[in-house]
Write a protein that holds these residues in place. Structure first.
Motif, PDB file in Angstrom:
ATOM      1  N   ALA A 170     -69.002   5.529 -11.491  1.00  0.00           N
ATOM      2  CA  ALA A 170     -68.927   5.516  -9.975  1.00  0.00           C
ATOM      3  C   ALA A 170     -67.615   6.129  -9.805  1.00  0.00           C
ATOM      4  CB  ALA A 170     -68.808   4.106  -9.680  1.00  0.00           C
ATOM      5  N   ALA A 171     -67.505   6.982  -8.606  1.00  0.00           N
ATOM      6  CA  ALA A 171     -66.387   7.662  -8.028  1.00  0.00           C
ATOM      7  C   ALA A 171     -66.274   7.659  -6.713  1.00  0.00           C
ATOM      8  CB  ALA A 171     -66.320   9.155  -8.547  1.00  0.00           C
ATOM      9  N   VAL A 172     -65.224   7.819  -5.985  1.00  0.00           N
ATOM     10  CA  VAL A 172     -65.232   8.104  -4.606  1.00  0.00           C
ATOM     11  C   VAL A 172     -63.989   9.097  -4.179  1.00  0.00           C
ATOM     12  CG1 VAL A 172     -63.319   6.036  -4.505  1.00  0.00           C
ATOM     13  CG2 VAL A 172     -65.028   6.595  -2.390  1.00  0.00           C
ATOM     14  N   ALA A 173     -64.401   9.606  -3.056  1.00  0.00           N
ATOM     15  CA  ALA A 173     -63.458  10.672  -2.309  1.00  0.00           C
ATOM     16  C   ALA A 173     -62.442   9.717  -1.740  1.00  0.00           C
ATOM     17  CB  ALA A 173     -64.092  11.637  -1.425  1.00  0.00           C
ATOM     18  N   ASP A 221     -54.171 -11.706  14.647  1.00  0.00           N
ATOM     19  CA  ASP A 221     -54.563 -11.614  15.979  1.00  0.00           C
ATOM     20  C   ASP A 221     -54.689 -10.427  16.728  1.00  0.00           C
ATOM     21  OD1 ASP A 221     -52.137 -11.236  16.444  1.00  0.00           O
ATOM     22  OD2 ASP A 221     -51.476 -13.197  17.581  1.00  0.00           O
ATOM     23  N   GLY A 222     -54.447  -9.128  16.070  1.00  0.00           N
ATOM     24  CA  GLY A 222     -54.531  -8.001  16.806  1.00  0.00           C
ATOM     25  C   GLY A 222     -53.285  -7.831  17.871  1.00  0.00           C
ATOM     26  N   ARG A 223     -52.300  -8.774  17.773  1.00  0.00           N
ATOM     27  CA  ARG A 223     -51.206  -8.455  18.928  1.00  0.00           C
ATOM     28  C   ARG A 223     -49.934  -8.535  18.031  1.00  0.00           C
ATOM     29  NH1 ARG A 223     -50.809 -13.006  22.869  1.00  0.00           N
ATOM     30  NH2 ARG A 223     -49.310 -11.414  23.913  1.00  0.00           N
ATOM     31  N   PHE A 224     -49.682  -9.390  17.148  1.00  0.00           N
ATOM     32  CA  PHE A 224     -48.430  -9.568  16.499  1.00  0.00           C
ATOM     33  C   PHE A 224     -48.650  -8.932  14.968  1.00  0.00           C
ATOM     34  CE2 PHE A 224     -48.419 -12.531  19.882  1.00  0.00           C
ATOM     35  CZ  PHE A 224     -47.058 -11.814  20.831  1.00  0.00           C
ATOM     36  N   VAL A 225     -47.564  -8.420  14.259  1.00  0.00           N
ATOM     37  CA  VAL A 225     -47.481  -8.010  13.022  1.00  0.00           C
ATOM     38  C   VAL A 225     -47.045  -9.453  12.011  1.00  0.00           C
ATOM     39  CG1 VAL A 225     -46.255  -6.940  11.081  1.00  0.00           C
ATOM     40  CG2 VAL A 225     -46.871  -5.692  13.338  1.00  0.00           C
ATOM     41  N   LYS A 226     -48.188  -9.470  10.902  1.00  0.00           N
ATOM     42  CA  LYS A 226     -47.756 -10.600  10.065  1.00  0.00           C
ATOM     43  C   LYS A 226     -46.684 -10.104   9.094  1.00  0.00           C
ATOM     44  CE  LYS A 226     -50.070 -14.111   7.137  1.00  0.00           C
ATOM     45  NZ  LYS A 226     -51.420 -14.363   6.419  1.00  0.00           N
ATOM     46  N   ARG A 227     -47.187  -9.010   8.320  1.00  0.00           N
ATOM     47  CA  ARG A 227     -46.298  -8.693   7.268  1.00  0.00           C
ATOM     48  C   ARG A 227     -46.710  -7.083   7.100  1.00  0.00           C
ATOM     49  NH1 ARG A 227     -49.366 -10.000   1.575  1.00  0.00           N
ATOM     50  NH2 ARG A 227     -51.500  -9.881   2.371  1.00  0.00           N
ATOM     51  N   THR A 228     -45.806  -6.686   6.254  1.00  0.00           N
ATOM     52  CA  THR A 228     -46.070  -4.882   5.727  1.00  0.00           C
ATOM     53  C   THR A 228     -46.614  -5.014   4.207  1.00  0.00           C
ATOM     54  OG1 THR A 228     -44.296  -4.371   7.175  1.00  0.00           O
ATOM     55  CG2 THR A 228     -44.844  -2.823   5.616  1.00  0.00           C
ATOM     56  N   LEU A 229     -47.802  -4.136   4.272  1.00  0.00           N
ATOM     57  CA  LEU A 229     -48.265  -3.962   2.998  1.00  0.00           C
ATOM     58  C   LEU A 229     -47.533  -2.787   2.266  1.00  0.00           C
ATOM     59  CD1 LEU A 229     -51.932  -4.593   4.221  1.00  0.00           C
ATOM     60  CD2 LEU A 229     -50.399  -6.100   3.538  1.00  0.00           C
ATOM     61  N   ASP A 230     -47.745  -2.838   0.964  1.00  0.00           N
ATOM     62  CA  ASP A 230     -47.038  -1.917  -0.086  1.00  0.00           C
ATOM     63  C   ASP A 230     -48.126  -0.951   0.061  1.00  0.00           C
ATOM     64  OD1 ASP A 230     -46.235  -0.351  -2.111  1.00  0.00           O
ATOM     65  OD2 ASP A 230     -46.405  -1.727  -3.466  1.00  0.00           O
ATOM     66  N   ARG A 231     -47.889   0.481   0.661  1.00  0.00           N
ATOM     67  CA  ARG A 231     -48.795   1.584   0.953  1.00  0.00           C
ATOM     68  C   ARG A 231     -48.930   2.248  -0.200  1.00  0.00           C
ATOM     69  NH1 ARG A 231     -45.155   5.609   4.855  1.00  0.00           N
ATOM     70  NH2 ARG A 231     -43.896   6.147   3.057  1.00  0.00           N
ATOM     71  N   THR A 232     -48.132   2.309  -1.202  1.00  0.00           N
ATOM     72  CA  THR A 232     -48.312   2.862  -2.562  1.00  0.00           C
ATOM     73  C   THR A 232     -49.470   2.697  -3.368  1.00  0.00           C
ATOM     74  OG1 THR A 232     -46.730   1.504  -3.883  1.00  0.00           O
ATOM     75  CG2 THR A 232     -45.694   3.192  -2.780  1.00  0.00           C
ATOM     76  N   ARG A 233     -50.111   1.244  -3.152  1.00  0.00           N
ATOM     77  CA  ARG A 233     -51.235   0.689  -3.747  1.00  0.00           C
ATOM     78  C   ARG A 233     -52.615   1.002  -3.071  1.00  0.00           C
ATOM     79  NH1 ARG A 233     -49.968  -5.061  -5.979  1.00  0.00           N
ATOM     80  NH2 ARG A 233     -51.890  -4.797  -6.922  1.00  0.00           N
ATOM     81  N   LEU A 234     -52.338   1.580  -1.711  1.00  0.00           N
ATOM     82  CA  LEU A 234     -53.595   1.607  -0.745  1.00  0.00           C
ATOM     83  C   LEU A 234     -54.050   2.714  -0.802  1.00  0.00           C
ATOM     84  CD1 LEU A 234     -51.941  -0.635   2.006  1.00  0.00           C
ATOM     85  CD2 LEU A 234     -53.576  -1.393   0.278  1.00  0.00           C
ATOM     86  N   TRP A 235     -55.411   2.942  -0.657  1.00  0.00           N
ATOM     87  CA  TRP A 235     -56.272   4.188  -0.584  1.00  0.00           C
ATOM     88  C   TRP A 235     -57.116   4.310   0.545  1.00  0.00           C
ATOM     89  CZ3 TRP A 235     -55.496   8.521  -3.830  1.00  0.00           C
ATOM     90  CH2 TRP A 235     -54.477   8.380  -4.824  1.00  0.00           C
ATOM     91  N   ALA A 236     -57.442   5.191   1.186  1.00  0.00           N
ATOM     92  CA  ALA A 236     -58.380   5.265   2.345  1.00  0.00           C
ATOM     93  C   ALA A 236     -59.572   6.095   1.733  1.00  0.00           C
ATOM     94  CB  ALA A 236     -57.727   6.242   3.443  1.00  0.00           C
ATOM     95  N   VAL A 237     -60.873   5.444   1.563  1.00  0.00           N
ATOM     96  CA  VAL A 237     -61.978   5.835   0.745  1.00  0.00           C
ATOM     97  C   VAL A 237     -62.805   6.556   1.892  1.00  0.00           C
ATOM     98  CG1 VAL A 237     -61.855   4.394  -1.205  1.00  0.00           C
ATOM     99  CG2 VAL A 237     -63.171   3.816   0.765  1.00  0.00           C
ATOM    100  N   GLN A 238     -63.563   7.750   1.397  1.00  0.00           N
ATOM    101  CA  GLN A 238     -64.319   8.343   2.276  1.00  0.00           C
ATOM    102  C   GLN A 238     -65.988   8.593   1.448  1.00  0.00           C
ATOM    103  OE1 GLN A 238     -62.207  12.019   2.495  1.00  0.00           O
ATOM    104  NE2 GLN A 238     -60.644  11.265   3.930  1.00  0.00           N
TER     105      GLN A 238
END
Length: 239
Positions: free
Chosen positions: A127-130, A143-160
């Motif tokens: 299996a593979a993903v762009a 709640d879409g209004r206030f920030v709870k926390r910042t995520l570590d973007r070095t581990r995050l990917w946007a898949v297509q």
């Protein structure tokens, strides 16, 4: 044998009004025709399955005639959810198919080299993903209004898309989705349920999706640039 399933059964509600985004003409053709043509021209793809709404099935056949899309294809009706549409498309692929790429029909600019790379990765891994690494700082909010926390973007990917699989892997993964009664919006999420590794495939070319009205100008410009380059390349070959 390699197959491609183009998912074109959605309503595109985020475009607003009565716009059917896959039939919106950009750079002289409907969006679906652009996406289909990329796979039609790719030697590695031996058949295309278009999953569309029941009332659009004849329109899809007309697209093939109008734009000379000559590769073997089938048109099947979609389901109520994306996962149902993918399942219907998978059921229609040639029994000889070993690999299948699932593509959002609303991504008309996918580079052929990205598609090739996804097939190669799926052959290796199953299996593979762009995908693209996240470059923005990502915040979580409850709640879409206030920030709870910042995520570590070095581990995050946007898949297509394309999201490409060995046929038996995708079939088994979708069966597990059905067995558990869960809803997914991404086919590789089904692989996670069965413990199937998914390889990330990165390519530098833009691969945007038509989702909202503000996406239209960029996609039209990008498609026009791609057409100009293709025309220059064919002219150079002819000379």
């Amino acid at each position: 044998m390699n197959s491609a399933v183009l998912v074109a059964a959605g309503r595109g509600t985020r475009m607003g009004g009565q716009v059917d985004k896959l039939w919106l003409e950009l750079a002289g053709r409907p969006v679906l025709a652009h996406t289909w043509a990329v796979f039609d021209r790719l030697p590695e793809v031996e058949e295309v399955v278009i999953v569309t709404r029941l009332e659009r099935m004849e329109d899809v056949a007309e697209l093939a005639r109008r734009y000379g899309l000559g590769k073997p294809y089938r048109v099947v009706a979609g389901g109520a959810r994306r996962q149902d549409s993918v399942r219907n498309g998978l059921a229609a692929v040639d029994p000889r198919a070993e690999l299948v790429a699932v593509q959002d029909a609303a991504r008309p600019c996918t580079h052929p080299e990205l598609i090739r790379a996804c097939y190669e990765a799926a052959r290796r891994t199953g299996a593979a993903v762009a995908a693209r690494p996240m470059t923005d700082t990502i915040k979580e909010s409850e709640d879409g209004r206030f920030v709870k926390r910042t995520l570590d973007r070095t581990r995050l990917w946007a898949v297509q898309t394309p999201q490409t699989f060995r046929v038996e892997v995708l079939r088994r993964a979708l069966e597990e989705v059905e067995r558990r009664g869960v809803e997914i919006t991404d086919d590789t999420a089904a692989c996670e349920l069965i413990g199937q590794p998914v390889e990330l495939v990165v390519h530098p070319a833009p691969n945007p999706k038509l989702t909202r009205p503000e996406d239209v100008p960029y996609l039209e410009w990008l498609l026009g640039r791609m057409q100009a380059r293709a025309g220059a390349a064919s002219g150079g070959a002819a000379s």
